[in-house]
Design a protein around this motif. Sequence first.
Motif, PDB file in Angstrom:
ATOM      1  N   LEU A 512       0.824  -1.208   0.000  1.00 25.06           N
ATOM      2  CA  LEU A 512       0.000   0.000   0.000  1.00 25.06           C
ATOM      3  C   LEU A 512       0.860   1.261   0.000  1.00 25.06           C
ATOM      4  CD1 LEU A 512      -2.775  -1.121   2.520  1.00 25.06           C
ATOM      5  CD2 LEU A 512      -3.073  -0.695   0.079  1.00 25.06           C
ATOM      6  N   GLU A 516       1.080   4.104  -2.847  1.00 24.07           N
ATOM      7  CA  GLU A 516       0.921   5.527  -2.523  1.00 24.07           C
ATOM      8  C   GLU A 516       2.060   6.349  -3.110  1.00 24.07           C
ATOM      9  OE1 GLU A 516       0.752   8.303   1.480  1.00 24.07           O
ATOM     10  OE2 GLU A 516      -0.108   6.286   1.553  1.00 24.07           O
ATOM     11  N   SER A 540     -10.720  -7.186  -5.779  1.00 21.66           N
ATOM     12  CA  SER A 540      -9.666  -6.206  -5.505  1.00 21.66           C
ATOM     13  C   SER A 540      -8.427  -6.494  -6.339  1.00 21.66           C
ATOM     14  CB  SER A 540      -9.320  -6.231  -4.020  1.00 21.66           C
ATOM     15  OG  SER A 540     -10.440  -5.901  -3.241  1.00 21.66           O
ATOM     16  N   ARG A 584     -13.380  -3.970  -0.096  1.00 25.73           N
ATOM     17  CA  ARG A 584     -13.115  -2.730  -0.830  1.00 25.73           C
ATOM     18  C   ARG A 584     -12.735  -1.604   0.140  1.00 25.73           C
ATOM     19  NH1 ARG A 584     -14.620  -1.615  -5.995  1.00 25.73           N
ATOM     20  NH2 ARG A 584     -15.139  -3.442  -7.246  1.00 25.73           N
ATOM     21  N   ILE A 585     -13.408  -1.573   1.266  1.00 25.29           N
ATOM     22  CA  ILE A 585     -13.061  -0.566   2.281  1.00 25.29           C
ATOM     23  C   ILE A 585     -11.652  -0.807   2.798  1.00 25.29           C
ATOM     24  CG2 ILE A 585     -13.624   0.282   4.594  1.00 25.29           C
ATOM     25  CD1 ILE A 585     -16.587  -0.437   3.958  1.00 25.29           C
ATOM     26  N   GLU A 586     -11.314  -2.075   3.034  1.00 31.78           N
ATOM     27  CA  GLU A 586      -9.999  -2.415   3.575  1.00 31.78           C
ATOM     28  C   GLU A 586      -8.876  -2.004   2.627  1.00 31.78           C
ATOM     29  OE1 GLU A 586      -7.618  -6.292   5.403  1.00 31.78           O
ATOM     30  OE2 GLU A 586      -9.394  -6.616   4.141  1.00 31.78           O
ATOM     31  N   HIS A 588      -9.027   0.248   0.206  1.00 36.69           N
ATOM     32  CA  HIS A 588      -9.175   1.624  -0.292  1.00 36.69           C
ATOM     33  C   HIS A 588      -9.573   1.658  -1.770  1.00 36.69           C
ATOM     34  CE1 HIS A 588      -7.339   3.331   3.374  1.00 36.69           C
ATOM     35  NE2 HIS A 588      -6.616   2.216   3.354  1.00 36.69           N
ATOM     36  N   ASP A 590     -12.460   2.574  -4.107  1.00 34.35           N
ATOM     37  CA  ASP A 590     -13.731   3.319  -4.062  1.00 34.35           C
ATOM     38  C   ASP A 590     -14.302   3.282  -2.645  1.00 34.35           C
ATOM     39  OD1 ASP A 590     -13.553   3.787  -6.816  1.00 34.35           O
ATOM     40  OD2 ASP A 590     -14.531   1.884  -7.274  1.00 34.35           O
ATOM     41  N   GLN A 591     -13.469   3.659  -1.690  1.00 32.96           N
ATOM     42  CA  GLN A 591     -13.814   3.446  -0.285  1.00 32.96           C
ATOM     43  C   GLN A 591     -15.068   4.211   0.136  1.00 32.96           C
ATOM     44  OE1 GLN A 591     -11.369   4.971   3.139  1.00 32.96           O
ATOM     45  NE2 GLN A 591     -10.905   2.793   3.433  1.00 32.96           N
ATOM     46  N   ASP A 592     -15.166   5.470  -0.260  1.00 28.66           N
ATOM     47  CA  ASP A 592     -16.331   6.268   0.154  1.00 28.66           C
ATOM     48  C   ASP A 592     -17.630   5.659  -0.352  1.00 28.66           C
ATOM     49  OD1 ASP A 592     -14.643   8.000   1.425  1.00 28.66           O
ATOM     50  OD2 ASP A 592     -14.607   9.472  -0.196  1.00 28.66           O
ATOM     51  N   GLU A 625      -8.078  -2.344  12.377  1.00 26.95           N
ATOM     52  CA  GLU A 625      -8.188  -1.061  11.688  1.00 26.95           C
ATOM     53  C   GLU A 625      -9.579  -0.871  11.081  1.00 26.95           C
ATOM     54  OE1 GLU A 625      -5.786  -3.187  11.465  1.00 26.95           O
ATOM     55  OE2 GLU A 625      -4.024  -2.104  12.238  1.00 26.95           O
ATOM     56  N   LEU A 629     -12.476   1.905  12.004  1.00 22.31           N
ATOM     57  CA  LEU A 629     -13.071   2.763  10.981  1.00 22.31           C
ATOM     58  C   LEU A 629     -14.591   2.644  10.993  1.00 22.31           C
ATOM     59  CD1 LEU A 629     -12.924   4.594   8.499  1.00 22.31           C
ATOM     60  CD2 LEU A 629     -12.544   2.556   7.104  1.00 22.31           C
TER      61      LEU A 629
END
Length: 705
Positions: A512, A516, A540, A584-586, A588, A590-592, A625, A629
């Motif tokens: 990750l 980044e 993913s 998908r949240i984990e 990142h 399209d997390q929102d 984590e 969240l």
Amino acid sequence: MKTSIVIATYNKLEYTQQCIESIRNFTENDSYEIIVVDNNSTDSTVAWLSEQKDIQLIVNRENLGFPKACNQGIEIATGDNILLLNNDTIVTSNWLSNMIACLYSQEQIGAVGPVTNNISYYQKIATNYATLDEMHGFAAMFNISDPRKWEECLHLVGFCLLIKSSLVNEIGLLDERFTPGNYEDDDYSLRIRLAGYKLTLCRDTFIHHYGSASFKDNEAKSKYEQLLTTNREKFIDKWNFNSDLSHVIREDLIDLIDEENEAPIKILDIGCLCGGTLLRIKHLFPFAELHGVESNSMCVQVASHFANVVDSEHQFEQGYFDYILLSDSTLERPEQLLEQYKRFLKQEGQWITSIPNSLHYRVVNDFIRGMVRKEEKQYLNLSEIDAIYKEAGFGQLSITGVTSSEITASEREFINKLIDLSQFSSSAAYEIKNFLIKATAKEPVNDILDSLNQLNDENGSDHAIQKLLTFEDADIIDSILKMKDKQIEIFNQLAVMNFEKGHHEHVLPYLLQAYECNAKDESTLYNMGYILYRYGENESALDYLLQILEKDDEIIELIQQIQSNIDESQPVNQDEVLKLLLRRIEFHIDQDEAIQTFIEIVRDEHIQVEAILEIVDREIIQKSEILNLLGCVFSEYELYEMVIPLFNQSLVYNPVNEAALHNLGMFLFQLGEYESALNFLESITDKNEVALETIVALRKDLSDE
């Protein structure tokens, strides 16, 4: 409220008269009764006492000793409190009212005592008066009630000991095995603490004490010392530790703690005994988190009332403590303790200890005479200390020599002879009794970089990976980001090597970070896709692989395989949908949008928190984590009934998840659960300004209650 003042006498009428007159002059009428138990005095003591109308007198036909006499007085006492008072004391203004204010300030306080001019342990203070009139003037200025000057302690000397009568009824009388006297107060103090009560020293209350008027005037010094030795052994036989040694407060080590009083520091005291040093630290640094290591089970029981004390086999969290103190340097060799405990010190943490000087003139003299004791093998000289700490990887090292207080003429002559026979030009090397050492832990950056450089070494790569596992991923990532080049290459290399060796929790953080740094790096995209595919995260994995611009046959084949897997396992139930959204949240992706969809399903379908926890436990890698969240998200969307279970389970997976500790603490604060909120916020190592301000507010609210 009435206090029963119990005084044991044996001759020394002039002291007894002064003591009782001072009680009459400086104690509120009708607030006390005086009970005197005489141990067969041979002067005019009994005759004078018999004439006093305000005294209840018990006359023994033989000297039954101090503990027995006190017990006789306690047995006829009718007061709400019992005050054991030596007859060689003179009480002063506000003395009793001050101590009663302290005694009843907390339900947990069982007994209190004042400071004085002449006593053992830590109740003695410096005074400069020369007459009794000056003493009373000093006391009048001193005895101003001030709760800030009340200090919890391990032991109170029995020359003036105020105890709640209810506590005496609970734990019993003084132990008469210590007859004729000495160590009965050590024993009683311990019994009070073991019963779950506190002892408090009233540093706002002073009385005068002549000091051991009965014993030392009537028995030869050698006999008195033998009595001390005998009763000390009785105490050890009863409790399995030495009271004199185990109650010591290492003020010299505490003085080296360079922090503000409000600092939320974490401290470990190795060889803490009964915790005297930790208890003093608690008074000076009320927000400190106290830990100790001790092998004596009874000492552990005593110290555990105010600190987290464990045996020497306990393993702490790496990089947890701001300070590690070594209270007793003769427990083991210092280098062994450094090796065992240094990893628990923060990067900028400090190791504070005291090590006896092997060159001290008395040690050298004993060695010459063949009297070296076993524990003196733990003594070190300055050069040995310097070498040990440098070998252990400490950076800054401050060493202070503490010299002997008094040196006789013959000892000075011996020191001069040592100088003549050695390379030293001064006497300092031989006069230093022990060294106070304050060492700052070296940042791990150099060790991390050394290990990273060995990753490509055919013979050293396995060792390098194992070494890197001893550091936090965040520290390794910070070190790599400070490098000038090859950052992405190293992140990928670490991820792949950890994946191959089965260290799966150390894989995704590096990938990750590489992503980044450069979201178009094809090595990162491939490794992320392949590893997620191997973890069963097909959707993913496909997202990352499709971002690769130039796909070779191997990548195309992998994409086709993943697409086939997806087609064959389309979500057929709600759990599958929630699982994919959580993944998908984990990662990142399209997390929102994933969070919004997840919330809508939970609301519309009335999903229970237990179902969410089960999916996270079964399917998610970064469990702590994600739960933290979700706790924040559910709070934002006002799904309050789920918030606490989510935060709690996050802390089950990772008890030191500081974000979860902070969020749960703040949520409980908003709910008005102040005590629970304070516990969680105080557990945070690096508290931000909001947490610190909240802690202060919580402490104030709780104290006001």
